[in-house]
Design an enzyme around this catalytic site. Structure first.
Site, PDB file in Angstrom:
ATOM      1  N   ASP A 125       0.860  -1.180   0.000  1.00 12.06           N
ATOM      2  CA  ASP A 125       0.000   0.000   0.000  1.00 12.06           C
ATOM      3  C   ASP A 125       0.894   1.226   0.000  1.00 12.06           C
ATOM      4  OD1 ASP A 125      -2.486   1.481   0.227  1.00 12.06           O
ATOM      5  OD2 ASP A 125      -1.893   1.904   2.295  1.00 12.06           O
ATOM      6  N   GLU A 157      -1.881  -1.528  -6.001  1.00 12.96           N
ATOM      7  CA  GLU A 157      -3.036  -0.835  -6.567  1.00 12.96           C
ATOM      8  C   GLU A 157      -2.591   0.084  -7.690  1.00 12.96           C
ATOM      9  OE1 GLU A 157      -6.698   0.064  -3.603  1.00 12.96           O
ATOM     10  OE2 GLU A 157      -4.806   0.999  -3.060  1.00 12.96           O
ATOM     11  N   ASP A 194      -3.420   1.520   7.126  1.00 13.47           N
ATOM     12  CA  ASP A 194      -2.529   1.211   6.013  1.00 13.47           C
ATOM     13  C   ASP A 194      -2.188  -0.278   5.953  1.00 13.47           C
ATOM     14  OD1 ASP A 194      -2.430   3.921   5.274  1.00 13.47           O
ATOM     15  OD2 ASP A 194      -0.846   4.311   6.739  1.00 13.47           O
TER      16      ASP A 194
END
Length: 376
Positions: A184, A268, A350
Site C-alpha cells: 500500500d 493498486e 494502512d
C-alpha cells in the site's frame, strides 16, 4: 534479453566540442523533420516516412554544410526517434510530438553501430569523435546494439549501451497467498506491506527545499545573460540532480529487496495525474515518486521470474475489514486506526489496506494487469 549499461564519459575539450556538435545537429534534424512532416501533411494530407526524410537529409547537407561533420547514422537516428514519437502518439495517445529545445534537462544522440568498447584501457570509440576516456565499471557480454550518448544539464557526459545477451527471461515462479506480498503506497510512509512493515519516506525534495529556495533567490538577482547567472543555474541543477539520485538509489534498493524476497507482489493502480490536482498534496506526491518505483518493480519482476499483480484503483481496500470482510462506509481519510464493529478487531488503516490488496489479488477477476504469468 535486452539490458542497458550506462557509463560516465570524460571527453577532452576538443571531444567535448564534437559531442556538443552531435547533440545540436541531431536536435536540429529532429526539429527539421517534425516541421517537414507537419508541413507535408497540411499540404498533401499524407504523411512522409522516415526513409524519405533520410533522403532529404542529403539535400539538407548542401545548404547546411556543418552537418557533414556529424556521423550520418546519428542523424538518421534522429529521424528514427521522430518516427517512434509519432507511433507512440497514434497508439497510446500520449501527446503530439513537440520540438526539442537546447534547454532540455538531458540532450542525447544515438550511435547505431561502428562504435568500440575497450575495457582494458577504459575507453570508448565513437565515429567522428574518437576514443573517449570512460569509467567502465562493469563488463558485459552479448551483442552490442545502439549506443546513446547523453549530456545532463550539470555538464556530465554518459553513454548507455544496449546489449542483447541472448538469454531468455526466466520461467515464472508459482505463488500462492503465503508467498505473495501486498503493498500500500503512502505519503507519511513510502509503502506499507501486508506483513506490517512500514518503510519511511526519504523525502529528498523536502530535505533540499530550504537550500533550493535560497539558491533560487540568488538566481533571481543575477543579471540575465551574465556568466554569474549561468554559474548559479548550474548550482541549482546540481541540487535537482542530487534529489533525483537520492530518490532513484532508494527506489532501486527497495524494489530489488522486495522482488527477491517474494514470489509475487500485488499493488493498486494509482491515478497519480488526478492526485496531483490536489494542490495541498501535489508537492509531496511528486516528491515520493510512485510511478518510477512501480516501473522498477515491473522490469525487475521480469528479470527475476516474479509476478506483479495490479488491482484497479477503485477497490475499497482501506474500508474493508481484512478479518471478517465488514465494509466500513464511514471511514474518513483522517482515521488512521479503526475498530471493526462486527468482529471488534483493531486495524491500522494502512496495514489493513495492504492485507486486502494481497487478498484481492488472489481473485483474478479483480486484476487489471499482470507482469508475468499468474499461476495460483
Amino acid at each position: 534479453m535486452l539490458r542497458a549499461y550506462r557509463y560516465r564519459m570524460y571527453p577532452t575539450k576538443n571531444q567535448e566540442e564534437m559531442v556538443n556538435k552531435h547533440l545540436g545537429a541531431c536536435r536540429y534534424v529532429y526539429n527539421w523533420g517534425l516541421e517537414y512532416k507537419i508541413r507535408t501533411y497540411n499540404e498533401t494530407g499524407k504523411s512522409i516516412s522516415r526513409f524519405d526524410l533520410n533522403k532529404e537529409i542529403t539535400i539538407l547537407k548542401q545548404s547546411e554544410v556543418w552537418l557533414k561533420e556529424i556521423n550520418s547514422q546519428s542523424l538518421q537516428g534522429a529521424t528514427l526517434n521522430l518516427d517512434n514519437a509519432f507511433t507512440k502518439f497514434f497508439r497510446e495517445k500520449k501527446g503530439f510530438p513537440h520540438f526539442k529545445s537546447k534547454k532540455n534537462r538531458v540532450q542525447s544522440f544515438n550511435v547505431p553501430q561502428n562504435y568500440k568498447v575497450d575495457f582494458n584501457n577504459n575507453k570508448i570509440y565513437l565515429p567522428k569523435i574518437g576514443w573517449i576516456k570512460t569509467k567502465l565499471h562493469r563488463q558485459f557480454k552479448g551483442i552490442q546494439q545502439t549506443a546513446t550518448s547523453s549530456m545532463t544539464n550539470t555538464g556530465k557526459y554518459y553513454i548507455s549501451i544496449l546489449i542483447d545477451d541472448k538469454k531468455s527471461l526466466p520461467e515464472k515462479v508459482k505463488f500462492n497467498q503465503k508467498t505473495t506480498i501486498g503493498l500500500d503506497m503512502g505519503l507519511t510512509h513510502f509503502l506499507i506491506t501486508s506483513n506490517g512493515v512500514k518503510v519511511n519516506n526519504p523525502r529528498p525534495f523536502k530535505q533540499q527545499l530550504k537550500r533550493l529556495k535560497r539558491e533560487q533567490r540568488k538566481l533571481s538577482r543575477k543579471q540575465k545573460g551574465s556568466n554569474n547567472r549561468e554559474k548559479q543555474k548550474l548550482k541549482i541543477s546540481r541540487i535537482h540532480e542530487r534529489i533525483r539520485n537520492i530518490r532513484n538509489d532508494f527506489q532501486h534498493k527497495l524494489s530489488k529487496s522486495i522482488v527477491c524476497e517474494n514470489q509475487a507482489i500485488s499493488i493498486e493502480k494509482l491515478n497519480i495525474k488526478g492526485m496531483l490536482r490536489n494542490h495541498n498534496l501535489s508537492q509531496s506526491i511528486s516528491d515520493v515518486g510512485w510511478a518510477g518505483f512501480i516501473d522498477k518493480l515491473e522490469y525487475k519482476c521480469e528479470w527475476y521470474g516474479k509476478t506483479l499483480l495490479k488491482l484497479g484503483q477503485f477497490e475499497p481496500s482501506s474500508k474493508i475489514c481484512s478479518n471478517c470482510g465488514y465494509h466500513n462506509c464511514n471511514l474518513k481519510l483522517h482515521h488512521r486506526e479503526w475498530i471493526c464493529p462486527k468482529c471488534e478487531k483493531k486495524h491500522d488503516r494502512d496495514v489493513n489496506a495492504a492485507v486486502n490488496i494481497r487478498d484481492f489479488a488472489m481473485n483474478k477477476q479483480n486484476l487489471i494487469s499482470t507482469v508475468g504469468t499468474t499461476e495460483f
